[in-house]
Design an enzyme around this catalytic site. Structure first.
Site, PDB file in Angstrom:
ATOM      1  N   TRP A 179      -2.959   3.578  -5.819  1.00 59.84           N
ATOM      2  CA  TRP A 179      -4.220   4.263  -6.172  1.00 59.84           C
ATOM      3  C   TRP A 179      -4.100   5.144  -7.421  1.00 59.84           C
ATOM      4  CZ3 TRP A 179      -2.555   6.600  -1.092  1.00 59.84           C
ATOM      5  CH2 TRP A 179      -2.590   5.642  -0.067  1.00 59.84           C
ATOM      6  N   GLY A 180      -3.158   4.807  -8.302  1.00 61.73           N
ATOM      7  CA  GLY A 180      -3.023   5.577  -9.545  1.00 61.73           C
ATOM      8  C   GLY A 180      -2.263   6.885  -9.379  1.00 61.73           C
ATOM      9  N   GLU A 181      -1.650   7.089  -8.208  1.00 59.23           N
ATOM     10  CA  GLU A 181      -0.970   8.372  -7.966  1.00 59.23           C
ATOM     11  C   GLU A 181       0.414   8.434  -8.613  1.00 59.23           C
ATOM     12  OE1 GLU A 181      -1.047   9.540  -3.867  1.00 59.23           O
ATOM     13  OE2 GLU A 181      -3.237   9.624  -3.853  1.00 59.23           O
ATOM     14  N   ASP A 183     -10.110   3.520  -3.535  1.00 58.82           N
ATOM     15  CA  ASP A 183     -10.778   2.310  -3.045  1.00 58.82           C
ATOM     16  C   ASP A 183     -12.193   2.168  -3.602  1.00 58.82           C
ATOM     17  OD1 ASP A 183      -8.493   2.141  -1.594  1.00 58.82           O
ATOM     18  OD2 ASP A 183      -9.468   1.986   0.365  1.00 58.82           O
ATOM     19  N   ASP A 222       0.820  -1.211   0.000  1.00 60.07           N
ATOM     20  CA  ASP A 222       0.000   0.000   0.000  1.00 60.07           C
ATOM     21  C   ASP A 222       0.862   1.273   0.000  1.00 60.07           C
ATOM     22  OD1 ASP A 222      -2.458   1.291   0.016  1.00 60.07           O
ATOM     23  OD2 ASP A 222      -3.285  -0.004   1.567  1.00 60.07           O
TER      24      ASP A 222
END
Ligand code: GLA
Length: 386
Positions: free
Chosen positions: A165-167, A187, A130
């Protein structure tokens, strides 16, 4: 070691987070493994049982090792891994790039090689990694490279599931980092709006997925019906109906996302099982060439919003998987001109269509096919050139 095959096709399995969040324990994980092995999921392709966040103690041991919470996992992770392996399944766990995980447990920052060694010792086969509490002075790109290096050299095949998360422009560097899959979205929640917005955010990313590094649209919410224990994720949101879950599963399958179930599979409804174990859809998702799905806008283009579209995935054997998606709130005719697939009428060729949800041949069509699709529904066909 499986080596070169790890992550060839989108990984499939079950993850504890969507339904159970923090409320996890050894018994739940064993029961999930039992169900995967005994109710046909394993044969359908689901192989990973993944424990998400909240499995460890809040402090590392004196030697710096992570410690499994003895209240939740009294038998320890090695015994749990052995149990999962005895069922012919694989074992996944979770950690984080930062100093802490998203739920506040110890993260792997500056412990990467030590943690990878411990996971290998326990018999772990997948690590979800994560992005919370990342120190500002180090780039995420570097930290994913670091853990990838640690995992690839820990003496065990561990599939690396990145989750940022695509960052930070992840599409531009994640394949090179060594990750086998990567989360590209925020999410998921157990709601139609969430499914729709995650989908629309990735429609133009068809070239950002492929063998050994799959664009992960997040775990499935199929069959949750609003039962998550987290108000943030689902209970307060109320869930979806089976038509919406069917569309969700079709989108994830065609878009090449990993298929990680997130429902309480011990209590899955018949409808949820039929969706999750649809062999035709799974075959499309697991197609060995792992091509992204391109979008076609239906004619007349001025008439339709972005919520109505077709997705086409070119399959290894020459077939085309075609999904007709209606994410809008009203019924729509979705017209596909075969010209847009590269098939001009003058070629003399036609398409023989098999309906992957009705499980039946639809016949041979020339030039066009235009199903009428109800709101939030879809039609998925496998098309053979004849
Ligand atoms: C993040 C991830 C989720 C889940 C939680 C756990 O939000 O994106 O998938 O792993 O952390 O805390």
């Amino acid at each position: 070691m499986q080596g070169q095959q790890l992550g060839l096709t989108p990984p499939m399995g079950w993850n504890s987070w969507n339904t159970f969040t923090w409320d996890i324990n050894e018994r739940l994980i064993r029961e999930a493994a039992d169900i995967l092995a005994s109710e046909g999921y394993k044969e359908a392709g689901y192989e990973y049982i993944v424990i998400d966040d909240c499995w460890s103690l809040k402090e590392r041991a004196e030697d710096g090792s992570l410690v499994a919470d003895p209240d939740k996992f009294p038998g320890g992770m090695k015994a749990l891994a052995d149990y999962i392996h005895s069922k012919g399944l694989k074992f996944g766990m979770y950690s984080c790039v930062g100093t802490h995980t998203c739920a506040g447990y110890p993260g792997s920052f500056e412990h990467e090689f030590q943690d990878a060694a411990l996971l290998a010792e326990w018999g772990v086969d997948l690590l979800k990694y994560d992005y919370c509490f990342k120190p500002r002075h180090v780039s995420g790109e570097l930290l994913y490279k670091r853990m990838s290096l640690a995992l690839k050299n820990c003496g065990r095949d561990i599939l690396f599931s990145a989750c940022n998360w695509g960052e930070d422009n992840v599409y531009h560097w994640i394949r090179e980092s060594g990750a086998h899959m990567y989360r590209s979205t925020v999410d998921i929640q157990d709601s139609w709006d969430s499914i729709k917005s995650l989908t629309l955010s990735q429609l133009d990313k068809a070239s950002s997925t492929g063998a050994f590094c799959h664009n992960d649209l997040d775990m499935l919410v199929v069959g949750m019906y609003g039962t998550s224990n987290s108000g943030f994720i689902g209970a307060a949101i109320g869930g979806c109906n089976d038509i919406e879950y069917k569309t969700h599963f079709s989108l994830w399958s065609l878009m090449g996302s990993p298929l990680m179930m997130g429902n309480d599979i011990r209590k899955a409804s018949r409808a949820a099982k039929d969706i999750l174990m649809n062999k035709s859809l799974i075959a499309i998702n697991q197609d060995i060439e792992g091509r992204g799905a391109y979008r076609i806008k239906p004619e007349p283009q001025w008439f339709h919003t972005d919520e109505v579209f077709m997705l086409v995935k070119v399959l290894t054997d020459g077939d085309l998987a075609i999904g007709f998606f209606n994410l809008s709130d009203g019924q729509k005719e979705i017209s596909l001109q075969f010209w847009d697939l590269g098939l001009p009428y003058a070629s003399g060729k036609a398409l023989s269509l098999y309906d992957c949800w009705e499980h039946k041949e639809l016949g041979v069509f020339k030039e066009r096919y235009a199903p009428v699709v109800a709101a939030h529904d879809c039609v998925v066909v496998r098309a053979k050139l004849v």
